[in-house]
Design a protein around this motif. Structure first.
Motif, PDB file in Angstrom:
ATOM      1  N   SER A 174      10.235   2.011   3.835  1.00 31.37           N
ATOM      2  CA  SER A 174      10.238   1.447   5.189  1.00 31.37           C
ATOM      3  C   SER A 174       9.013   1.855   5.992  1.00 31.37           C
ATOM      4  CB  SER A 174      11.511   1.888   5.927  1.00 31.37           C
ATOM      5  OG  SER A 174      11.483   3.282   6.130  1.00 31.37           O
ATOM      6  N   VAL A 175       8.007   2.405   5.311  1.00 27.86           N
ATOM      7  CA  VAL A 175       6.891   2.983   6.056  1.00 27.86           C
ATOM      8  C   VAL A 175       6.060   1.918   6.787  1.00 27.86           C
ATOM      9  CG1 VAL A 175       5.347   3.059   4.061  1.00 27.86           C
ATOM     10  CG2 VAL A 175       5.007   4.645   5.938  1.00 27.86           C
ATOM     11  N   TYR A 176       5.848   0.774   6.147  1.00 27.75           N
ATOM     12  CA  TYR A 176       5.078  -0.277   6.817  1.00 27.75           C
ATOM     13  C   TYR A 176       6.013  -1.311   7.435  1.00 27.75           C
ATOM     14  CZ  TYR A 176       1.320   1.837   4.166  1.00 27.75           C
ATOM     15  OH  TYR A 176       0.439   2.730   3.637  1.00 27.75           O
ATOM     16  N   ASN A 177       5.515  -2.006   8.408  1.00 30.47           N
ATOM     17  CA  ASN A 177       6.292  -3.043   9.073  1.00 30.47           C
ATOM     18  C   ASN A 177       6.197  -4.341   8.273  1.00 30.47           C
ATOM     19  OD1 ASN A 177       7.821  -4.322  10.969  1.00 30.47           O
ATOM     20  ND2 ASN A 177       6.167  -4.543  12.475  1.00 30.47           N
TER      21      ASN A 177
ATOM     22  N   GLY B  11      -1.713   4.925   7.537  1.00 26.96           N
ATOM     23  CA  GLY B  11      -1.999   5.037   6.105  1.00 26.96           C
ATOM     24  C   GLY B  11      -0.759   5.413   5.313  1.00 26.96           C
ATOM     25  N   GLY B  12      -0.960   5.745   4.050  1.00 26.50           N
ATOM     26  CA  GLY B  12       0.155   6.099   3.170  1.00 26.50           C
ATOM     27  C   GLY B  12       0.839   7.373   3.624  1.00 26.50           C
ATOM     28  N   TYR B  41       4.713   2.054  13.901  1.00 17.61           N
ATOM     29  CA  TYR B  41       3.792   1.425  12.949  1.00 17.61           C
ATOM     30  C   TYR B  41       2.335   1.552  13.397  1.00 17.61           C
ATOM     31  CZ  TYR B  41       8.202  -0.477  11.286  1.00 17.61           C
ATOM     32  OH  TYR B  41       9.493  -0.604  10.833  1.00 17.61           O
ATOM     33  N   SER B  77       4.125   3.238   9.781  1.00 17.90           N
ATOM     34  CA  SER B  77       2.683   3.348   9.577  1.00 17.90           C
ATOM     35  C   SER B  77       2.061   1.960   9.488  1.00 17.90           C
ATOM     36  CB  SER B  77       2.432   4.129   8.283  1.00 17.90           C
ATOM     37  OG  SER B  77       1.061   4.332   8.091  1.00 17.90           O
ATOM     38  N   ARG B  79      -1.863  -0.153   7.997  1.00 17.09           N
ATOM     39  CA  ARG B  79      -3.193  -0.004   7.367  1.00 17.09           C
ATOM     40  C   ARG B  79      -4.229  -0.811   8.166  1.00 17.09           C
ATOM     41  NH1 ARG B  79      -3.475   3.085   3.108  1.00 17.09           N
ATOM     42  NH2 ARG B  79      -1.702   3.369   1.719  1.00 17.09           N
TER      43      ARG B  79
END
Lengths: 407, 407
Positions: A174-177, B11-12, B41, B77, B79
């Motif tokens: 779930s880290v990125y949207n 980032g990661g 995010y 997060s 990118r």
């Protein structure tokens, strides 16, 4: 009268198979065994007279503590199956000569259903030739597929590993949207006990997997895709736990669906795409046009001692100890089983069962513990499995990694 | 005067990125920040005014302890990279309006070299428009490839995970009396810091990997095979740790060597065999005719908080705290760096460095820390990395799995 015993480990390892070895060793010594021998590489090594004297290796309490924290089979293992003594008695003659030579009164074999076949054959042969050597099996397998025992030592730790890392992967997903589907591939070719353990990732802080696919339920592609599609439209990150043993209604493993497509890799071999999770991830990506990734939980499921369940460690040790006690009480041709007394609170004791009724059989997940749609497990499954992953055995870290023992 | 601050993660993720968040939050509050906002995010979410009030979420000490034990990025997060303000100032105008609107005096961004680019651009833009908002970067990456810092928070925990599970896999690899080669695939596309950490599996109880392949050294197939052949003739189980970023002298990734072979999978896609480890395993199997298996250490390298290094957790927290302190002392356009004071005993403090000298740059493993044959690391590498994996942060287990927090 013979006062020595011998113990071997067989089949695939687990995080706690060495705890059973420790239980056999300590209890046999307590009950008066002079020497406790270990078979190197199971019965296959014993046939070559490859043995060790465990008293020389495990003579202090610290070694026992480290042994309980060491993954894989300390003595080494094998997948060798004894022949039928009626058609080939040579290995039996050889083994019983060795038992005489080393004054062996009892033989312990820690393993799964194939290993119980070894104990069954040896005890039948002993009865036929009038040998007083006793043979006791100690259950072991991450697959939890042995009959007549509530569960098998090794399962709880594998289940704890699966639940813990699935929970970490769920957080990671779930880290990125972004909308995504994650397919985690879990061991278990024939039975869904390990895949079902994915449900244990759920709690107040985690929804757990959205779908669980077990080998017990034939895979229905359209139904599966419809369910994934429905899920991904209402939540950003869909999590699927899939057994490596998922098959179509026609009995074809999903992983074989890919690798039998005939393509060759750079070396001209059939491509080892395998991977049920890769297959499903590609299917989802292609048919639903959404981001999808596969992750294999790999061999760590059977060797992650750093994350062992203390309940499992304790029961594995008790099963080994009960095997020694049974042999010294005169039993033979038996396997130690775990008998659950209750869940509130969880209590479990050992008993012994007829090894002939365990050998070569497989216990699957009861169909009424699988959700009606075939894509999850029920509360009864969780109630069964949850106590088996409770509590921890702290590794002894030296220089940053857990300390092990090895031969 | 503005007294609020805002913090984002970018980032990661790593196992300890939330410890840095905790450090920023607690220290900023101690130094007098009224409200500590979090970007959802990262900067991408902030551009949509997606923010949370961390005071409402982390107001008790227990939440902070759980946050330190929660993998992945608590705030989410991205990118997203900001454009050059000279060509497109729109996002900058928008962001600085938000800083005004919410009385923001300082912005903290926890991330890698791309994220430091964000801090660099924002601080340059602030100088140009005469804004008093301060911008401080907090280093974070499992890849350990940031310049001007001895190491990065996140690396130690990834290294501890790699060393621990490699050790368990090594034990697992010797279970049968068979000759075999195991190839473990480790993250790190451009720098070999993570692959090198495989050396930390070695100790009195474990030989560690026999070979380590890093992206810094071009892959020489014949030399590699000769070395594996020599090894497998004198020891039964050969262990190879290979970076996913290993390339040929021509600059082609090994994983691309396979997947560009042109074969299609069951769906007509190019087969995602990928996997440097699969390539090497197949190569060994084909050319040396020996049993070989590949194992990918997977995304767990960046999210296995259950096996975090306490040294790493502590330093990640300190880096976050030092960022808050630097901002309140008036600094801007800086990144917090870790400065090693010494190894005997290991001591490390924070300092601040010019973020412009970190942004977009990569630090690789020094060539004199790689063995002369290019297939292992030296004692100097181990001396550097060992302290970073020391000590543990015990997870708080609830119902058998580590408890996390989430938004």
């Amino acid at each position: 009268m013979a006062k020595n015993v011998i113990v071997g480990q067989s089949g695939g390892p687990t995080a706690v198979i060495n705890s059973s070895l420790a239980g056999v060793y300590k209890t046999a010594r307590s009950l008066g065994a002079d020497t406790v021998y270990g078979m190197k590489y199971g019965i296959e090594g014993l046939l070559k007279e490859e043995m060790v004297d465990l008293d020389e290796l495990l003579d202090d309490r610290m070694s026992i503590e480290l042994l309980k924290r060491t993954p894989s089979s300390y003595l080494g293992s094998c997948r060798y199956k004894l022949p039928d003594p009626d058609t080939d008695s040579a290995p039996f003659v050889k083994l019983f000569n060795l038992f005489d030579k080393y004054d062996i009164c009892a033989v312990f074999y820690i393993g799964g259903n194939d290993s119980m076949d070894t104990i069954a054959k040896l005890s039948r042969y002993a009865a036929r030739v009038g040998s007083s050597v006793r043979f006791i099996g100690v259950p072991k397998t991450i697959d939890n597929d042995l009959c007549l025992t509530d569960h098998t030592p090794g399962y709880g730790s594998a289940a704890k590993y699966i639940a813990t890392i699935l929970k970490e992967v769920i957080r990671d997903s779930s880290v990125y949207n972004l909308r995504s589907v994650t397919v985690a591939e879990i061991m278990g070719r024939h039975a869904g006990w390990l895949a079902g353990a994915a449900c244990l990732a759920a709690g107040e802080d985690c929804e757990g997997p959205d779908l669980i696919l077990l080998p017990e339920v034939p895979f229905d592609e359209e139904k599966f895709l419809a369910r994934v599609d429905e899920l991904q439209q209402r939540k950003p990150n869909v999590i699927i736990a899939a057994s490596e043993g998922v098959k179509t209604a026609g009995g074809v493993y999903l992983c074989d669906l890919v690798s039998t497509a005939g393509q060759l890799d750079a070396f001209g071999h059939k491509a080892v795409l395998s991977g049920t999770s890769r297959y499903l991830s590609e299917l989802i990506h292609k048919r639903l046009n959404c981001k999808s990734r596969a992750i294999e939980f790999s061999t760590l499921q059977r060797c992650a001692s750093h994350l062992a369940s203390r309940t499992d460690v304790t029961e594995a040790y008790a099963a080994g100890g009960a095997a020694a006690a049974a042999a010294f009480a005169g039993e033979t041709g038996r396997m130690i089983a775990l008998k659950r007394i209750g869940n509130t609170p969880y209590q479990c004791i050992t008993e012994s069962v007829d090894v002939q009724q365990v050998a070569n059989l497989e216990k699957k997940v009861p169909l009424d513990w699988i959700a009606p749609d075939g894509m999850h497990v029920t509360a009864a499954f969780e109630e069964y499995a949850r106590p088996l992953i409770l509590d921890e055995l702290t590794p002894i870290y030296v220089n940053g990694t857990p300390r092990h023992v090895h031969l």
